[in-house]
Write an enzyme that holds these catalytic residues in place. Structure first.
Site, PDB file in Angstrom:
ATOM      1  N   ASP A 215      31.047  46.439  40.023  1.00  9.23           N
ATOM      2  CA  ASP A 215      30.398  45.115  39.953  1.00  9.23           C
ATOM      3  C   ASP A 215      29.035  45.074  40.624  1.00  9.23           C
ATOM      4  O   ASP A 215      28.491  43.987  40.858  1.00  9.23           O
ATOM      5  CB  ASP A 215      31.304  44.069  40.618  1.00  9.23           C
TER       6      ASP A 215
ATOM      7  N   GLU B 150      23.819  38.952  43.598  1.00 11.18           N
ATOM      8  CA  GLU B 150      23.848  37.613  44.193  1.00 11.18           C
ATOM      9  C   GLU B 150      25.021  37.443  45.152  1.00 11.18           C
ATOM     10  O   GLU B 150      24.932  36.683  46.126  1.00 11.18           O
ATOM     11  CB  GLU B 150      23.965  36.569  43.083  1.00 11.18           C
ATOM     12  N   ASP B 151      26.136  38.150  44.869  1.00 13.04           N
ATOM     13  CA  ASP B 151      27.324  37.939  45.694  1.00 13.04           C
ATOM     14  C   ASP B 151      27.218  38.598  47.058  1.00 13.04           C
ATOM     15  O   ASP B 151      28.021  38.305  47.946  1.00 13.04           O
ATOM     16  CB  ASP B 151      28.567  38.444  44.950  1.00 13.04           C
TER      17      ASP B 151
ATOM     18  N   HIS C  86      33.225  31.040  40.563  1.00 12.41           N
ATOM     19  CA  HIS C  86      32.320  30.665  41.657  1.00 12.41           C
ATOM     20  C   HIS C  86      31.785  29.246  41.472  1.00 12.41           C
ATOM     21  O   HIS C  86      31.754  28.725  40.342  1.00 12.41           O
ATOM     22  CB  HIS C  86      31.105  31.612  41.683  1.00 12.41           C
TER      23      HIS C  86
ATOM     24  N   CYS D 270      23.866  35.728  38.809  1.00  4.87           N
ATOM     25  CA  CYS D 270      24.572  36.810  39.530  1.00  4.87           C
ATOM     26  C   CYS D 270      23.728  38.076  39.657  1.00  4.87           C
ATOM     27  O   CYS D 270      23.978  38.897  40.544  1.00  4.87           O
ATOM     28  CB  CYS D 270      25.856  37.187  38.810  1.00  4.87           C
TER      29      CYS D 270
ATOM     30  N   ARG E 294      37.255  33.161  46.351  1.00  6.04           N
ATOM     31  CA  ARG E 294      36.509  34.227  47.030  1.00  6.04           C
ATOM     32  C   ARG E 294      35.963  33.797  48.398  1.00  6.04           C
ATOM     33  O   ARG E 294      35.490  34.632  49.156  1.00  6.04           O
ATOM     34  CB  ARG E 294      35.330  34.665  46.150  1.00  6.04           C
TER      35      ARG E 294
ATOM     36  N   ARG F  86      34.704  44.937  46.395  1.00  7.61           N
ATOM     37  CA  ARG F  86      33.272  44.649  46.258  1.00  7.61           C
ATOM     38  C   ARG F  86      32.520  44.714  47.597  1.00  7.61           C
ATOM     39  O   ARG F  86      31.303  44.595  47.612  1.00  7.61           O
ATOM     40  CB  ARG F  86      33.073  43.273  45.590  1.00  7.61           C
TER      41      ARG F  86
HETATM   42  N1  GLY Z   1      33.222  40.648  37.903  1.00  2.00           N
HETATM   43  C1  GLY Z   1      32.697  39.732  38.813  1.00  2.00           C
HETATM   44  C2  GLY Z   1      33.631  39.483  39.932  1.00  2.00           C
HETATM   45  O1  GLY Z   1      34.794  39.302  39.664  1.00  2.00           O
HETATM   46  O2  GLY Z   1      33.294  39.508  41.077  1.00  2.00           O
END
Ligand code: GLY
Length: 261
Positions: free
Chosen positions: A62, A67-68, A162, A249, A132, A87
């Site tokens: 990912d 952005e995450d 999100h 993202c 998340r 991640r």
């Molecule tokens: N594929 C994006 C996420 O689930 O973080």
């Protein structure tokens, strides 16, 4: 000097093994995803961004979704602690890319938060309490940003990954929203444009100053935005969408510091 910096990261060869929460896994054309991502970067450049790309890695499917990994404010960059454990390895390379641009702060365990849950509009920071992002994360972020003059507003979000799958800013006063995913009454003082009912995933749009980058996959909502006078660059992100990603993202966009800042 460019008006904005955009941090991006390449599409992993393992992209098809991405995390999925609300979507069924369907085949992803990774070669096409790489081409679409390159076109997205060209759109950023055409709107005044200096694109600083981080190479992709095989072991982080990912990683294109930078952005995450961080939230970048005018004053600081705050490293996230992504809610999906696989991640978390994405954050280090994004931190290295941000280091020349901002002082760095970090969320610490037990906080979890994805940058996709954080919508900054002027001095307001809305944080989605999604699967998340947890309460310790929201509290840590609140304590970091309060001394900088930002007000943090936790908001509920449902039926999507999100907060920014449900709502994003078109400008300082107007939000593009799917109100069945994030209730509009949580965003006091804003005007709203609702996504077309046939396009429930259409609430994600990227601002580059007064310009906007948007998925070409939402023609009805795109038409609404154009009727309202918004200048929108449409890009094809069909393969990114299959990975539960969207246009915000794939970049971290901010103004470069200038001498004296
Ligand atoms: N594929 C994006 C996420 O689930 O973080």
């Amino acid at each position: 000097m460019s008006t904005f910096v955009a941090i991006t990261r390449g599409v992993s060869p393992a992209f098809a093994s991405c995390e999925l929460t609300h979507l069924e896994r369907i085949p992803i054309d990774v070669t096409l995803a790489v081409e679409q991502h390159a076109a997205y970067e060209r759109a950023l450049e055409s709107l005044g961004c200096q694109v600083e790309g981080i190479p992709a890695t095989q072991d982080l499917p990912d990683c294109v979704f930078v952005e995450d990994a961080a939230v970048v404010l005018d004053e600081v960059a705050i490293l996230m602690r992504p809610g999906a454990e696989p991640r978390r390895g994405e954050v280090q390379a994004v931190a290295r890319a941000l280091l020349p641009h901002r002082p760095i702060l970090s969320l610490e365990p037990p906080a979890t938060m994805d940058g996709g849950d954080v919508m900054v509009v002027d001095r307001a920071i809305f944080v989605g309490a999604s699967s998340r992002t947890n309460l310790p994360g929201i509290e840590q972020l609140r304590q970091m940003v309060a001394p900088l003059g930002y007000a943090l507003h936790p908001v509920s979000v449902s039926g999507c990954l999100h907060l920014k799958s449900a709502v994003t800013a078109l400008d300082e006063a107007t939000l593009l929203i799917n109100p069945s995913r994030a209730r509009a009454d949580q965003f006091r003082g804003f005007a709203f444009i609702e996504v077309d009912e046939a396009e429930p995933t259409a609430a994600n749009i990227v601002r580059v100053g007064p310009h906007l980058i948007y998925s070409a996959g939402f023609p009805r909502t795109l038409g609404k935005l154009q009727e309202r006078g918004y200048e929108v660059t449409a890009v094809d992100v069909s393969e990114i969408a299959k990975a539960e990603g969207a246009v915000t993202c794939c970049s971290l966009i901010f103004r470069p510091l200038t001498p004296g800042d």
